[in-house]
Write a protein that holds these residues in place. Structure first.
Motif, PDB file in Angstrom:
ATOM      1  N   ALA A  10      15.294   0.951  -8.444  1.00  0.00           N
ATOM      2  CA  ALA A  10      15.063   1.983  -7.444  1.00  0.00           C
ATOM      3  C   ALA A  10      13.699   1.821  -6.871  1.00  0.00           C
ATOM      4  O   ALA A  10      12.768   0.950  -7.395  1.00  0.00           O
ATOM      5  N   VAL A  11      13.971   1.848  -5.520  1.00  0.00           N
ATOM      6  CA  VAL A  11      12.660   1.621  -4.519  1.00  0.00           C
ATOM      7  C   VAL A  11      12.342   2.811  -3.748  1.00  0.00           C
ATOM      8  O   VAL A  11      13.233   3.514  -3.227  1.00  0.00           O
ATOM      9  N   VAL A  12      11.210   3.018  -3.903  1.00  0.00           N
ATOM     10  CA  VAL A  12      10.390   4.365  -3.224  1.00  0.00           C
ATOM     11  C   VAL A  12       9.682   3.825  -1.909  1.00  0.00           C
ATOM     12  O   VAL A  12       9.123   2.812  -2.071  1.00  0.00           O
ATOM     13  N   THR A  13      10.048   4.494  -1.026  1.00  0.00           N
ATOM     14  CA  THR A  13       8.998   4.084   0.220  1.00  0.00           C
ATOM     15  C   THR A  13       8.329   5.232   0.718  1.00  0.00           C
ATOM     16  O   THR A  13       8.524   6.601   0.618  1.00  0.00           O
ATOM     17  N   ILE A  14       6.848   4.921   0.841  1.00  0.00           N
ATOM     18  CA  ILE A  14       6.031   6.261   1.352  1.00  0.00           C
ATOM     19  C   ILE A  14       5.060   5.534   2.115  1.00  0.00           C
ATOM     20  O   ILE A  14       4.725   4.313   2.176  1.00  0.00           O
ATOM     21  N   ASP A  15       4.212   6.384   2.985  1.00  0.00           N
ATOM     22  CA  ASP A  15       3.306   6.076   3.919  1.00  0.00           C
ATOM     23  C   ASP A  15       2.025   5.864   3.131  1.00  0.00           C
ATOM     24  O   ASP A  15       1.995   6.297   2.061  1.00  0.00           O
ATOM     25  N   GLY A  16       0.994   5.051   3.954  1.00  0.00           N
ATOM     26  CA  GLY A  16      -0.309   4.897   3.091  1.00  0.00           C
ATOM     27  C   GLY A  16      -1.614   5.929   3.348  1.00  0.00           C
ATOM     28  O   GLY A  16      -2.408   5.496   3.047  1.00  0.00           O
ATOM     29  N   ASP A  17      -1.076   7.049   4.139  1.00  0.00           N
ATOM     30  CA  ASP A  17      -2.144   8.003   4.400  1.00  0.00           C
ATOM     31  C   ASP A  17      -2.358   9.119   3.462  1.00  0.00           C
ATOM     32  O   ASP A  17      -3.088  10.020   3.789  1.00  0.00           O
TER      33      ASP A  17
END
Length: 322
Positions: free
Chosen positions: A88-95
């Motif tokens: 499973a791969v989570v994508t998320i912003d870095g701010d």
């Protein structure tokens, strides 16, 4: 299970220490998970890369993909997905506007059967022109899009291994990741959360870049602007034909017809000319994106990797390990 978290980074030196700490805490709460964080540096000009390397020395579960220049958030995100080797791969912003604490909820939804888990914003704290523009974009995208995409969703979400492999096969260069993530199908679920204020610093995406991303999103997923221009052309032409026939009949029947004034002519010419220019501009937008696809330039160029093996290029068949 193997869990990977992909985070595109662009000049986030102020947020990286807290981001790394909160990501480690959130991933540590996922029971039975062997986790990894993939930071994708998108040509940062500050100390982001140095901080990521330092974090990797302290914890090898943090890895780095450094791009050769700033390619944009969606190519950077695609580079991270191409390097992610996990269930499973989570994508998320870095701010830190998307709270990492929601990651266990995304994984729980995935374990219950969802292959594409969307994180939808229940509320957000953006203000001013950026908030109005975001609202207008989601409404316009919902009206013009040829298929339904949930509003108030960004890159925050989770993809199953099969969904990641299918996403990596998509070849287009002008890509809107939330739309492509929804387009690939599979069993979709939604997790709601409250979007926070940016932790430190100013937003890194300028208004011009946001407008460009919005245009890419609309023109990549909809032909309705072209259809609307066709309908407008038919309506205006029909109205002009009816008016012309009306004046011809009045002249043949001997009625007085007042000559059209200068203001009326100028208004009609300006209106029709504006419609034609808008139509030509729309054609140019689509043609420019076709030109980008024909050139077949790579979506991104990797300069450096830390803790990761070379990936299979986006847009090709997924790599199968021996």
């Amino acid at each position: 299970m193997k869990l990977a978290v992909v985070v595109p980074i662009y000049n986030e030196e102020d947020n990286l220490p807290e981001l790394s700490r909160r990501l480690a805490d959130a991933c540590g709460k996922v029971e039975g998970a062997e986790w990894q964080v993939i930071y994708v540096d998108d040509g940062s000009a500050d100390k982001s890369v140095e901080l990521i390397v330092e974090q990797r020395r302290a914890d090898p579960r943090f890895t780095l993909v450094q791009l050769s220049r700033n390619f944009g958030p969606y190519p950077a995100l695609s580079a991270g997905l191409a390097h992610a080797d996990a269930d499973a791969v989570v994508t998320i912003d870095g701010d830190l506007q998307d709270p990492p604490e929601v990651i266990p909820d995304l994984v729980a939804c995935w374990r219950s059967g969802g292959q594409v888990v969307l994180a939808a914003r229940r509320s957000r704290r953006d203000r001013g022109l950026r908030r109005i523009g975001t609202w207008a974009f989601h409404r316009a995208f919902g009206l013009l899009n040829d298929f339904s995409v949930p509003a108030n969703t960004g890159i925050f979400g989770l993809l199953d291994r099969q969904a990641v492999e299918e996403f990596n096969r998509l070849p287009e260069r002008n890509r809107y990741v939330p739309g492509l993530r929804y387009w690939i199908g599979f069993d979709r679920r939604v997790v709601y959360y409250d979007r926070l204020d940016r932790a430190h610093g100013a937003p890194k995406q300028s208004l011009r870049r946001l407008v460009h991303l919005a245009l890419d999103s609309i023109f990549s997923f909809s032909y309705k602007p072209l259809k609307l221009m066709t309908v407008a052309g038919v309506v205006i032409s029909s109205a002009g034909f009816v008016i012309g026939v009306w004046y011809i009949f009045k002249r043949l029947l001997g009625y007085e017809t007042a000559p059209l004034g200068f203001t009326t002519l100028v208004t009609l010419v300006a209106f029709l000319g504006g419609i034609q220019l808008i139509a030509i501009g729309l054609l140019g937008q689509y043609l420019g994106r076709i030109y980008d696809e024909v050139k077949q330039r790579p979506l991104y160029i990797v300069r450096r990797r830390e803790g990761l093996a070379p990936s299979h290029d986006v847009g090709q068949e997924p790599h199968v390990a021996p």
